[in-house]
Design a protein around this motif. Structure first.
Motif, PDB file in Angstrom:
ATOM      1  N   GLU A  56       7.922 -14.255   7.084  1.00  0.00           N
ATOM      2  CA  GLU A  56       7.170 -13.033   6.834  1.00  0.00           C
ATOM      3  C   GLU A  56       8.057 -11.829   7.136  1.00  0.00           C
ATOM      4  OE1 GLU A  56       2.919 -10.796   8.002  1.00  0.00           O
ATOM      5  OE2 GLU A  56       3.602 -12.541   9.139  1.00  0.00           O
ATOM      6  N   ILE A  57       7.874 -10.791   6.330  1.00  0.00           N
ATOM      7  CA  ILE A  57       8.557  -9.533   6.607  1.00  0.00           C
ATOM      8  C   ILE A  57       7.596  -8.388   6.306  1.00  0.00           C
ATOM      9  CG2 ILE A  57       9.597  -9.497   4.299  1.00  0.00           C
ATOM     10  CD1 ILE A  57      11.957  -7.942   5.523  1.00  0.00           C
ATOM     11  N   LYS A  58       7.537  -7.433   7.217  1.00  0.00           N
ATOM     12  CA  LYS A  58       6.738  -6.227   7.025  1.00  0.00           C
ATOM     13  C   LYS A  58       7.676  -5.027   7.036  1.00  0.00           C
ATOM     14  CE  LYS A  58       2.329  -7.695   9.079  1.00  0.00           C
ATOM     15  NZ  LYS A  58       1.308  -7.383  10.118  1.00  0.00           N
ATOM     16  N   ILE A  59       7.447  -4.120   6.102  1.00  0.00           N
ATOM     17  CA  ILE A  59       8.215  -2.881   6.037  1.00  0.00           C
ATOM     18  C   ILE A  59       7.248  -1.717   5.977  1.00  0.00           C
ATOM     19  CG2 ILE A  59       9.835  -1.494   4.678  1.00  0.00           C
ATOM     20  CD1 ILE A  59      11.097  -4.058   3.696  1.00  0.00           C
ATOM     21  N   ALA A  60       7.391  -0.760   6.866  1.00  0.00           N
ATOM     22  CA  ALA A  60       6.578   0.459   6.869  1.00  0.00           C
ATOM     23  C   ALA A  60       7.522   1.635   6.728  1.00  0.00           C
ATOM     24  CB  ALA A  60       5.757   0.568   8.144  1.00  0.00           C
ATOM     25  N   GLN A  61       7.480   2.261   5.561  1.00  0.00           N
ATOM     26  CA  GLN A  61       8.424   3.328   5.231  1.00  0.00           C
ATOM     27  C   GLN A  61       7.686   4.661   5.197  1.00  0.00           C
ATOM     28  OE1 GLN A  61      10.199   3.943   1.096  1.00  0.00           O
ATOM     29  NE2 GLN A  61      11.769   2.688   2.079  1.00  0.00           N
ATOM     30  N   VAL A  63       4.900   3.877   2.400  1.00  0.00           N
ATOM     31  CA  VAL A  63       4.792   2.573   1.763  1.00  0.00           C
ATOM     32  C   VAL A  63       4.719   1.520   2.856  1.00  0.00           C
ATOM     33  CG1 VAL A  63       5.869   0.894   0.223  1.00  0.00           C
ATOM     34  CG2 VAL A  63       6.140   3.339  -0.237  1.00  0.00           C
ATOM     35  N   LYS A  64       3.741   0.630   2.755  1.00  0.00           N
ATOM     36  CA  LYS A  64       3.637  -0.495   3.678  1.00  0.00           C
ATOM     37  C   LYS A  64       3.590  -1.784   2.871  1.00  0.00           C
ATOM     38  CE  LYS A  64       1.277   1.907   7.480  1.00  0.00           C
ATOM     39  NZ  LYS A  64       0.091   1.922   8.366  1.00  0.00           N
ATOM     40  N   MET A  65       4.485  -2.700   3.215  1.00  0.00           N
ATOM     41  CA  MET A  65       4.543  -3.985   2.542  1.00  0.00           C
ATOM     42  C   MET A  65       4.456  -5.105   3.568  1.00  0.00           C
ATOM     43  SD  MET A  65       7.521  -3.344  -0.311  1.00  0.00           S
ATOM     44  CE  MET A  65       7.028  -4.822  -1.197  1.00  0.00           C
ATOM     45  N   VAL A  87       0.860  -1.186   0.000  1.00  0.00           N
ATOM     46  CA  VAL A  87       0.000   0.000   0.000  1.00  0.00           C
ATOM     47  C   VAL A  87       0.888   1.225   0.000  1.00  0.00           C
ATOM     48  CG1 VAL A  87      -1.790   1.285   1.212  1.00  0.00           C
ATOM     49  CG2 VAL A  87      -1.823  -1.212   1.261  1.00  0.00           C
ATOM     50  N   THR A  88       0.683   2.112  -0.972  1.00  0.00           N
ATOM     51  CA  THR A  88       1.414   3.369  -1.006  1.00  0.00           C
ATOM     52  C   THR A  88       0.421   4.520  -0.931  1.00  0.00           C
ATOM     53  OG1 THR A  88       1.360   3.609  -3.423  1.00  0.00           O
ATOM     54  CG2 THR A  88       3.166   2.324  -2.483  1.00  0.00           C
ATOM     55  N   THR A  89       0.835   5.610  -0.322  1.00  0.00           N
ATOM     56  CA  THR A  89       0.002   6.807  -0.258  1.00  0.00           C
ATOM     57  C   THR A  89       0.759   7.961  -0.904  1.00  0.00           C
ATOM     58  OG1 THR A  89       0.887   7.523   1.888  1.00  0.00           O
ATOM     59  CG2 THR A  89      -1.010   6.028   1.911  1.00  0.00           C
ATOM     60  N   GLY A  90       0.059   9.038  -1.166  1.00  0.00           N
ATOM     61  CA  GLY A  90       0.690  10.189  -1.785  1.00  0.00           C
ATOM     62  C   GLY A  90       0.402  10.234  -3.264  1.00  0.00           C
ATOM     63  N   GLN A  91       1.293  10.847  -4.036  1.00  0.00           N
ATOM     64  CA  GLN A  91       1.074  11.056  -5.458  1.00  0.00           C
ATOM     65  C   GLN A  91       0.932   9.741  -6.213  1.00  0.00           C
ATOM     66  OE1 GLN A  91       4.134  13.347  -7.373  1.00  0.00           O
ATOM     67  NE2 GLN A  91       2.995  13.598  -9.271  1.00  0.00           N
ATOM     68  N   GLU A 103      11.967   3.848   8.747  1.00  0.00           N
ATOM     69  CA  GLU A 103      11.547   2.588   8.150  1.00  0.00           C
ATOM     70  C   GLU A 103      11.466   1.543   9.259  1.00  0.00           C
ATOM     71  OE1 GLU A 103      12.640   1.217   3.947  1.00  0.00           O
ATOM     72  OE2 GLU A 103      14.079   0.185   5.223  1.00  0.00           O
ATOM     73  N   ALA A 104      10.245   1.130   9.580  1.00  0.00           N
ATOM     74  CA  ALA A 104      10.033   0.101  10.597  1.00  0.00           C
ATOM     75  C   ALA A 104      10.000  -1.262   9.922  1.00  0.00           C
ATOM     76  CB  ALA A 104       8.723   0.351  11.338  1.00  0.00           C
ATOM     77  N   ILE A 105      10.741  -2.213  10.477  1.00  0.00           N
ATOM     78  CA  ILE A 105      10.840  -3.544   9.884  1.00  0.00           C
ATOM     79  C   ILE A 105      10.482  -4.591  10.936  1.00  0.00           C
ATOM     80  CG2 ILE A 105      12.370  -5.226   8.796  1.00  0.00           C
ATOM     81  CD1 ILE A 105      14.035  -2.911   7.764  1.00  0.00           C
TER      82      ILE A 105
END
Length: 288
Positions: free
Chosen positions: A239-244, A251-253, A71-75, A225-227
């Motif tokens: 599993e890996i989650k990345i919140a940038q 960006v959240k993956m 999920v990405t936000t912004g432009q 960047e939270a991992i």
């Protein structure tokens, strides 16, 4: 299909492909030894050593299958469901299916060539179901796409995890169940200040990796960047989650990893089903 949807289709597919490559858990180069005491102030030594071990195990596998969401936000706001298989050694190759913006997109990366398939593409490809973009031949007409994939192909996907280990900011959260398997949850956060303060010599990063990570943080205006990482009993990530968080975007993956080391079948579509879109990038608004 409108011109706007043409840009969304191709752009979303390629950006998701590159982002997924960067978020994987392969490991190339660098020492697996844990940082010396005092290199970081937030993590614990046992967690650091166990995560480093998991990275080493993943690095030996050479292949992995991935499902997840981004999920990405912004432009460039986008919500995507992803399913992929990746060969990350000896060279990066990927195939991926993406559901994004109401479209189903398929991407294949082989060498420097990207193959794309999505509804409406036939209006650009003389009726053929697949388009290809050869980045070596596209030059400047590929614009940011060439830059993104160049970074993905030259970027060790464990760089963020390695940077966490280098700063020492890794902690064990506890035992949890992921996809029916018992796994240990680890977490940490990279800040811009930590990344920019990294020296050229780190326990888990080459000088080139440090430089590229710092360049990425600067160029994108990344603040933090939270991992989160989950490792199963076989010492492989599941599993890996990345919140940038950047200045204007986030960006959240959430990637689920399986079938480490299993054979993958990645190849270009049949030649008679492919239209070379490389020379048309500028005319459909891809140059920027």
């Amino acid at each position: 299909m409108s011109g706007q949807h043409k840009r969304i289709g191709i752009g979303a597919g390629v950006v998701a492909l590159a982002a997924l490559a960067m978020a994987g858990c392969s490991s190339h180069g660098g020492s697996s030894a844990a940082p010396a005491p005092g290199t970081g102030s937030q993590g614990d030594g046992a967690a650091i050593a166990l995560v480093a071990d998991a990275m080493d195990q993943a690095g030996k596998a050479d292949t992995v299958k991935i499902t997840g969401t981004m999920v990405t936000t912004g432009q460039s706001a986008m919500t995507a469901d992803l399913s992929a298989q990746e060969q990350y050694s000896p060279s990066l190759e990927m195939s991926m299916s993406i559901g994004a913006d109401g479209q189903n997109i398929s991407d294949v990366l082989v060498g420097s060539t990207i193959y794309l398939q999505y509804p409406g593409l036939s209006t650009l490809t003389e009726g053929k179901p697949w388009a290809k973009i050869d980045l070596d031949k596209a030059g400047g007409s590929a614009g940011s796409l060439s830059t993104i994939l160049s970074q993905a192909k030259n970027y060790d996907p464990t760089t963020q995890l390695s940077a966490l280990l280098a700063t020492g900011d890794v902690s064990e959260v506890g035992q949890e169940t992921v996809d029916g398997r018992q796994a240990t949850h680890y977490s940490g956060t990279l800040t811009s200040a930590q990344v920019l303060a990294l020296g050229s010599s780190q326990a888990h990063l080459t000088a080139d990796q440090v430089a590229q990570l710092q360049s990425e943080f600067k160029a994108a205006g990344i603040k933090s960047e939270a991992i989160d990482l989950w490792v199963a009993a076989d010492k492989l990530p599941v599993e890996i989650k990345i919140a940038q968080q950047a200045s204007t975007t986030s960006v959240k993956m959430d990637m689920h990893l399986s079938d480490w080391g299993a054979k993958v079948n990645i190849g270009a579509p049949p030649a008679d089903q492919v239209f070379d879109l490389t020379g048309k990038l500028g005319s459909i608004g891809m140059g920027g």
